[in-house]
Structure formats: C-alpha cells, structure tokens
Design an enzyme around this catalytic site. Sequence first.
Site: not given
Lengths: 412, 412
Positions: A7, A124, A127, A131, A200
């Site tokens: 989306m 995941e 943030v 990484i 974050k």
Amino acid sequence: MMNVAIMGFGTIGSGVYEALEANRQLIAEKVGQEIAVKYVLDLRDFPGTPVEDKIVHDFSRIVEDDDISIVVETMGGLNPAYPFVKACLEAGKHVATSNKALVAAYGTELLAIAREKQVNFMFEASVGGGIPIIRPLYRCLMGEQILEITGILNGTTNFILTKMDKEGASFNGALKEAQDLGYAERNPEADVEGHDTCRKIAILTAMATGREVNYEDIYTEGITKITDTDFKYAEKMGTSVKLFGSSRMDGDTVHAWVAPLMIGKNHPLYSVNDVYNGIMVKGNMVGTTMFYGSGAGKLPTASAVVADIMEAATHPDSNVPLGWSSERLSIAPMESSSHRYFVRISGRYEASKDMVANHLGNIEVITLEGLNEYAVVTDRMGEAKFRQAAEGLAADLNQSYQEVLQTIRAEL
Amino acid sequence: MMNVAIMGFGTIGSGVYEALEANRQLIAEKVGQEIAVKYVLDLRDFPGTPVEDKIVHDFSRIVEDDDISIVVETMGGLNPAYPFVKACLEAGKHVATSNKALVAAYGTELLAIAREKQVNFMFEASVGGGIPIIRPLYRCLMGEQILEITGILNGTTNFILTKMDKEGASFNGALKEAQDLGYAERNPEADVEGHDTCRKIAILTAMATGREVNYEDIYTEGITKITDTDFKYAEKMGTSVKLFGSSRMDGDTVHAWVAPLMIGKNHPLYSVNDVYNGIMVKGNMVGTTMFYGSGAGKLPTASAVVADIMEAATHPDSNVPLGWSSERLSIAPMESSSHRYFVRISGRYEASKDMVANHLGNIEVITLEGLNEYAVVTDRMGEAKFRQAAEGLAADLNQSYQEVLQTIRAEL
C-alpha cells in the site's frame, strides 16, 4: 506461495518491490516458499512498469482478498494508513510498516489487535532505516534488562550537522543542500524540530520496557538554533554537536528526551556522520552495544520491510511476541535530568567572570580569537538547577549589557 | 519450567548461571515459563556456592535425563566438548555453545544432527562475545545477499594494538599488560597469531553463504610482527593498525583472510578500541551496517548464551533454520586478493628512490625524523603482483645494503 499487497508505491514501497525482485530466489529458499506481490495500492497507475497489472485503487480489493496474507504499509501519515492497517489486521493479515508516525500514535492498539488475531504487526523499518534494531531488541537482547537507549536517529539532521561540522556551513545553507539532494523535505519541520527523532525514541523506549510511551510526554528540542559559531567552538574543543534521542530507564520511570548534544571524540556515536544513524543500547548483562547503518534511503529501508515480511512468512499462523502492552510508562520531566552545559556568553570573560562562577559553579572556559564572546562548560548538574542558575546569570549579565547567546547540553 | 544443564563452570559457564539468576523474572515472562539450571557439569565441586547441589561429574546424568531440554556447553576445546555436544543433540536436546573451536571444526555435522532431531544448535556467543551478530545474520538480514563481512573479532589483540597505538607500548609490553589483566592467556598464540579470528571469520562466512567453510583454507597472519615503530608512522599518517578478519563474496568464491590492516580515520571500524569488537556487514540492499560491543568478558558472553537459551525455549519442538549445509565453499588463495601496502625500507629514500618506483610503481612516501628508514604506501594492487614486486625490490635493495623492514596491508 504467499501473496503480498503493497500500500503506497512511493520511494519505500517501490523499494520493497525492487528488493523482493532482486533477492527473489534467496528469499524463497529461506522462507520455504515464494513471496509474490499481488497488488500495489496507489492513486497513480504506473503504466508501462512491471507493476502496471498489479495496481489497484480500491483498498477493499486487498482487505477482502483471502489470498493476501501479508500487507506492506508504506503510505506514511495517519490517514488512511491507520484505518487501512487496522482493517488488515482485523481481517487476519500480517502487516509490515515503515511508518513511525503510525507506530508511535497507534502502536499499542495495533499490536493488541495483532495478538488477538494471531498475526503480526511489524515495524523494523520505522526506526533506523535499514539498521536492524527493533528485531535485535526482541530477538537478540530479549534476556537483557535494557538500561539505556541513545541514538542518532534522524539522517536529515545528521547530514545538516555534519555539513556544519566538517565544512563550516550555516544551518540554512546545510538545510538547503539537504533539500536539493532530496534528504530533507520542502517543509523540514518534522526533521529539524526533532519530532521524527521523538517518535523513534518513543518506539524504542516502548520496545525496551514493554510499556506504552506517549511521545508527546518526551521533551523535544530541534537543531534550528545551532549555529556555525557553535561549531567553531566545537572544532577548538575537539567535539561535535549531534541530535540525540535518549532514554534512560530508572526503575519505573524513564528519563527520555530529544535534543542536540555536544559530544567528545570518545563517544561511541562521535563518528556517525552524514545520513547514517547509530543506536547505542546498554543492557544490564551485555553492557554497551551499538548498531550502525543507513538510517534512510530507498533500498536500506526496504530491506527492513523485507525482513518483516520474511518473519511473518516464517510464522504464518502465530503472533511473535514483540511490542508493548497498554500499560503507560511514566516519563520523568526534563527538569529531573542532569547534564553538562555548553553556554556561550557575549562580551569578555574577565568582565563577567564572577557572575558566571557565582551562578554556574565550577566551569571550563573556551575563548575564540576575534570574537567578542566566550563559552563555558559546566560540571554535570540537574536541569532544574541549571535553568534557575541560567536565569539568575542572565539577569546579572543584563546589568552589564551582556547576555547568554547559546546553551547546548554536553556529554564530554 | 524448562531445565538447563551447564557443562563447564569456568568464566563463561558461571556467567550464564549469574545472568539467568539476575534476569530470572524477565526471562520467565518473555519465554512464558521459568528457566532453571538443574545440573552443572564440572570436575570441581564448588562447595558453599549456590550451585553446590547442582554439580555433577558424570556426563551421563545430563544426557540420560529427559527433564533436561537445553544444554549449555562452555567447556571450550574439542574434547570432550565435541562428543558431549553430539550426544546431547542426538538425545534430542537443544545445545547453546560459546565454543568457536567446536563450531568451526564440527559445526556442519552438529547443525545437520540438530536439523534431523528437530532441535537447535546455537552459537551466538562463539563470535563477537555479547554483540548480536549470528542472530542478525539469520533473523534480521535474512533477505540480504551478503557481499562482505569485515570485523575486529578478537578483543585480546585489539587491546594490545590499542595500547601500542595510544600509549606507544611495545608488542611485548602490551602483551604482558594484557596477560596481567587476564585478557590474554599465558600461551597467547591462538589470539596473537590470528587463529581465533580465523575461526570466527570462518563461522561468519559460513553463516553468510549457507555453505561450509574450512577454516584451514583461510590465509592467517597475526600481529606478532607489528612494532612500535609502525605505530610511529601510523601516528604521523593519522592511521591505525588493527587485526581484521575479512570475507568478500565474489559469486561462487570467497576472498577470506585474517591479517593486520592499516586503516584511516574514516574507516567505520577505526574507533573500535580496547577489548571491543566491531563487525561490518555489507548487504546488496541494506548497504553497510555495523555491530559493536564487548567482544569478550564474562557477562557479555553469557548474555549471548542466554539469548540462545531463550530462542530454544521459544522454539522447543522445532529447528530454527540457521547455519549452513555440507556443501563446501571455495576460498580463493590470498594471492588473488588485492590491497594497498605499507612498506618500511631501511636507509634514506633518496638512495633507493628509483628501485622503489621501478618495483612498486606509484607510491606515497612517509619519513620520520631521526630514523634511518622510510615508508611508502603503494596503490591498490594484486597480492601476487605485490609479492613478486617485493621480492625484486628486496634483491635490488640488497645490492646497496638496504632492506624491506616491514609490510602491512593497508586500506586508506
């Protein structure tokens, strides 16, 4: 075969498609079956591209299709991202999102729905770009009591501050370059005022404690007041200034804040430059660990979304325990934190020496040739005490037509 | 309740016990049940300690007890670690080990047994101490094609080189200090000759490619020939020298080696000092990521073992896909790698200028006041070509009573 819907086909969404294509065989081998993109939801049509025949404009096509088991949300913003994601989870579909605004605002509710429906809500990519940091917190460091998380979490501001540091650029000059390169948006407020970093660090704090964090409770200060003069002092001092999000767990309360921080060369995040992010995690057994990489960018961020898709695909019928409960974490007021303070004062040091000593106590003095001002760095002290001292100092300085020009927290 | 047996109650084994105790409640909550240590296998008795009544001297007590579902191996060495671990896996018990020698030598076989028995053979603690690196490779970066892994993987040698770098210590002086502090063993060969790093890069390479690596195929050079004079040049050049393990995937072959490397301030691992480790992983989508933390030490290493225990406890009846197959990876010979080279030559530069240019081509020259020698850094060139050139240069220099004093590969 597992069918995925994407989306939002902007930078990240198209990156996810590209990453799934580029590593198609490897992903199929690891997951045990092929991952195929069946729909791409976007307002646009993308004629002549490989996704031409996958484009849909109607969300109901996705949520009502039982063939779709995983939905990727890369639209950004809260509306319609929030109702769409909620509906997908309620329909028993896994969702992977890169949308930190969504996770910070509605994470608690969406995680609860995922648990109830035995699917996964994963973020995941919200943030640290590419990484791995969310997954290390619940997979790798799950046996740790997390004591502190401190990070450079926003690539745009880190790029700007690096330009100011290494090339002597002004804030406005560095911002303009970031905008020209596409690193900063035309309206850069979310980045430069620290709001992005705030969301974050709120997400990371909630992951670390297992409790809900209201990001609005976190003291947030951006980088718009940092000047090239500050960096002239930093150069002489062998320090740098970077925008940090930080969270220190102290029993049942948490000291969390977002602010520019002056750091020395020995700080583990000193050499995190340009658009890179670095995140330091301190656990009660493992000590200090650090995670570093591209904090933004199409393919790195897409890589994080793909990792979520693969985790969902390898746990198709179960909820992987991650995230946080609806129990609200109490964030201590900024006044209760403690720091060292870098303070710039107009005029000559000799003229205000006694006032400064009187209010700020033990200090280091830094002077720069050719400037009618000087700077001091205080010892570590409580923020409440410092604010009171700074107010008193300002009043005294005012008497001799001097003033406080700048204050930056420091960890030296 | 899940029962654990710890085999070997030295530094790491007792650390695992301590970490399980310290975070007992948190671990129980995350895993959904309590993790209890039922047996500790050791030759010693530990009277008056909390493990007094858990000590057993007979391995059969562990392997024959159906109550034991997870076994921790922290004995080190291959015998009896190998037969004990093998027997535990064959008995359907999960095994978590910190033993890199075991994993490098018998990993392929032990992973295959674990798959067959639907249990898990886990070794997060075997590389990078407390740094999550094994799990990120199979959990977080599983959708990536890994292009390169380069790391500072041995805390002892990094401590020694940091002492030489920052304090001007000699190799022998720094080694003695490392031994006095307990960082280096009385017989330091495994560390200082690079064997430990070699086993670790072999394990990481096998994880990244999914194929078996014979660690004996990896070119390995230690740090015993690095001198304080080398660091005098490094200081002038703004560089440092660190021991690296490196692996670069090139289609079906891999360039893997262990050697000291001279690096500049912009290298992502430049600021990894003391006993810390840093591991850089480059993926085809995510770009460069870096993992940093305590590469050794009782509790950090124990933390990694505890993460393995918890992964096994949350997947009690299934094999988590990780590790590698028995298909052997081909390691390219060192001669086919390419580097820049830092070369020290006795005598004055003017005396051998033409010879050096003739053999080494384009170079940078570095001289240090008061030394009857100089150094050059070559352009990037193939190792085979360099070796031939260095041989020719040595022969020519010999004619004028000069010689090559040192060669260190460089990435500047």
